[in-house]
Design an enzyme around this catalytic site. Structure first.
Site, mmCIF file in Angstrom:
data_model
loop_
_atom_site.group_PDB
_atom_site.id
_atom_site.type_symbol
_atom_site.label_atom_id
_atom_site.label_comp_id
_atom_site.label_asym_id
_atom_site.label_seq_id
_atom_site.Cartn_x
_atom_site.Cartn_y
_atom_site.Cartn_z
ATOM 1 N N ASN A 8 0.839 -1.201 0.000
ATOM 2 C CA ASN A 8 0.000 0.000 0.000
ATOM 3 C C ASN A 8 0.879 1.258 0.000
ATOM 4 O O ASN A 8 1.455 1.632 1.018
ATOM 5 C CB ASN A 8 -0.906 -0.045 1.244
ATOM 6 C CG ASN A 8 -1.904 1.098 1.276
ATOM 7 O OD1 ASN A 8 -1.608 2.203 0.833
ATOM 8 N ND2 ASN A 8 -3.082 0.826 1.814
ATOM 9 N N ASP A 61 -0.312 -3.252 10.154
ATOM 10 C CA ASP A 61 -1.672 -3.736 9.955
ATOM 11 C C ASP A 61 -2.630 -2.772 10.604
ATOM 12 O O ASP A 61 -2.395 -2.310 11.714
ATOM 13 C CB ASP A 61 -1.836 -5.138 10.544
ATOM 14 C CG ASP A 61 -1.537 -6.179 9.503
ATOM 15 O OD1 ASP A 61 -2.273 -6.227 8.498
ATOM 16 O OD2 ASP A 61 -0.546 -6.909 9.665
ATOM 17 N N HIS A 163 -4.060 7.191 13.519
ATOM 18 C CA HIS A 163 -3.572 5.948 14.095
ATOM 19 C C HIS A 163 -2.158 5.634 13.588
ATOM 20 O O HIS A 163 -1.255 5.338 14.358
ATOM 21 C CB HIS A 163 -4.545 4.825 13.726
ATOM 22 C CG HIS A 163 -4.898 4.749 12.260
ATOM 23 N ND1 HIS A 163 -5.235 5.862 11.525
ATOM 24 C CD2 HIS A 163 -4.936 3.705 11.373
ATOM 25 C CE1 HIS A 163 -5.480 5.502 10.266
ATOM 26 N NE2 HIS A 163 -5.296 4.208 10.157
HETATM 27 P P1 ITT Z 1 -0.580 -3.995 3.384
HETATM 28 O O1 ITT Z 1 0.057 -4.471 2.135
HETATM 29 O O2 ITT Z 1 0.327 -3.123 4.209
HETATM 30 O O3 ITT Z 1 -1.216 -5.095 4.200
HETATM 31 P P2 ITT Z 1 -3.355 -3.139 3.009
HETATM 32 O O4 ITT Z 1 -3.937 -1.975 2.283
HETATM 33 O O5 ITT Z 1 -3.784 -4.515 2.631
HETATM 34 O O6 ITT Z 1 -1.765 -2.991 2.921
HETATM 35 P P3 ITT Z 1 -4.245 -3.775 5.744
HETATM 36 O O7 ITT Z 1 -4.142 -5.214 5.417
HETATM 37 O O8 ITT Z 1 -3.587 -3.282 6.989
HETATM 38 O O9 ITT Z 1 -3.625 -2.872 4.548
HETATM 39 O O10 ITT Z 1 -5.766 -3.398 5.699
HETATM 40 C C1 ITT Z 1 -6.209 -2.250 6.287
HETATM 41 C C2 ITT Z 1 -7.370 -1.718 5.514
HETATM 42 O O11 ITT Z 1 -8.047 -0.820 6.397
HETATM 43 C C3 ITT Z 1 -6.925 -0.883 4.318
HETATM 44 O O12 ITT Z 1 -6.897 -1.590 3.113
HETATM 45 C C4 ITT Z 1 -7.987 0.217 4.306
HETATM 46 O O13 ITT Z 1 -9.122 -0.240 3.625
HETATM 47 C C5 ITT Z 1 -8.297 0.392 5.783
HETATM 48 N N1 ITT Z 1 -7.448 1.444 6.363
HETATM 49 C C6 ITT Z 1 -6.398 1.295 7.216
HETATM 50 N N2 ITT Z 1 -5.839 2.456 7.507
HETATM 51 C C7 ITT Z 1 -6.522 3.393 6.837
HETATM 52 C C8 ITT Z 1 -6.412 4.791 6.693
HETATM 53 O O14 ITT Z 1 -5.439 5.461 7.281
HETATM 54 N N3 ITT Z 1 -7.280 5.406 5.909
HETATM 55 C C9 ITT Z 1 -8.261 4.744 5.278
HETATM 56 N N4 ITT Z 1 -8.432 3.432 5.331
HETATM 57 C C10 ITT Z 1 -7.569 2.744 6.102
#
Ligand code: ITT
Length: 180
Positions: A8, A61, A163
């Site tokens: 991400n 995460d 966060h």
């Molecule tokens: P990784 O490769 O780092 O896992 P990811 O996007 O899959 O990236 P996560 O598994 O941690 O991330 O999933 C967290 C989800 O929660 C992310 O895809 C968003 O949909 C949401 N999320 C987390 N932090 C956020 C933020 O700061 N703003 C908006 N949405 C967020």
């Protein structure tokens, strides 16, 4: 130099603004297990990655926990976002007065041992989608202390509330302590 293992780019840009240019984004897929807490998900991810990545690295995460839904989508946030998006969240909360929600971020750093840093941001779910910046649930999340959604803020402003801003700052402080 240290790797932030994530797929991400938005997360990476946010964290880089706090920790500085000493980090590099690297995408190495790792299993995200079905667990009850972000801490468990991060710990499992690190244990999977530690034999596959050379040197120090960290992962992050995160998830959105909506009070009236008993914390849902929580650890399922990425999946739920892909499935129903912000429109789906607004629909579920239609007519609901309790719009309290919190974002949580667990930074998992590995240097031979696992170190977890948890950041929380309290807020509410907006009544409509607002703003074009950021990613994921940003257009519907209003942090406590502001009237704008995260998607209406520049990264530095979001970082001040978020966060991830908090967990990244904890990791930064830990790294600085280690340097001394
Ligand atoms: P990784 O490769 O780092 O896992 P990811 O996007 O899959 O990236 P996560 O598994 O941690 O991330 O999933 C967290 C989800 O929660 C992310 O895809 C968003 O949909 C949401 N999320 C987390 N932090 C956020 C933020 O700061 N703003 C908006 N949405 C967020």
């Amino acid at each position: 130099m240290m790797y932030f293992i994530t797929g991400n780019r938005h997360k990476y840009e946010e964290v880089k603004k706090i920790i500085g240019p000493g980090i590099t984004m690297r995408t190495v897929p790792y299993p995200e297990i079905q667990a009850e807490t972000l801490e468990e998900v991060a710990t499992y991810g690190i244990n999977y990655l530690k034999d596959r990545v050379d040197g120090a690295f960290f992962i992050e995460d995160s998830g959105l926990f909506i009070e009236v839904l008993n914390g849902f989508p929580g650890v399922f946030s990425a999946y739920v976002f892909r499935a129903i998006g912000n429109e789906g969240i607004l629909k579920i909360l239609q007519g609901e007065e309790n719009r309290k929600a919190r974002f949580m971020s667990v930074m998992g750093y590995y240097d031979g041992e696992i170190h977890l840093f948890t950041g929380v941001c309290e807020g509410t779910i907006a009544h409509e989608i607002r703003g074009k910046r950021g990613f994921g649930y940003d257009p519907v999340f209003i942090p406590k202390g502001d009237n704008r959604t995260f998607a209406e803020m520049v990264t530095e402003e979001k970082n001040r509330y978020s966060h991830r801003g908090k967990s990244a700052l904890m990791l930064k402080k830990y790294l600085e302590e280690k340097e001394r």
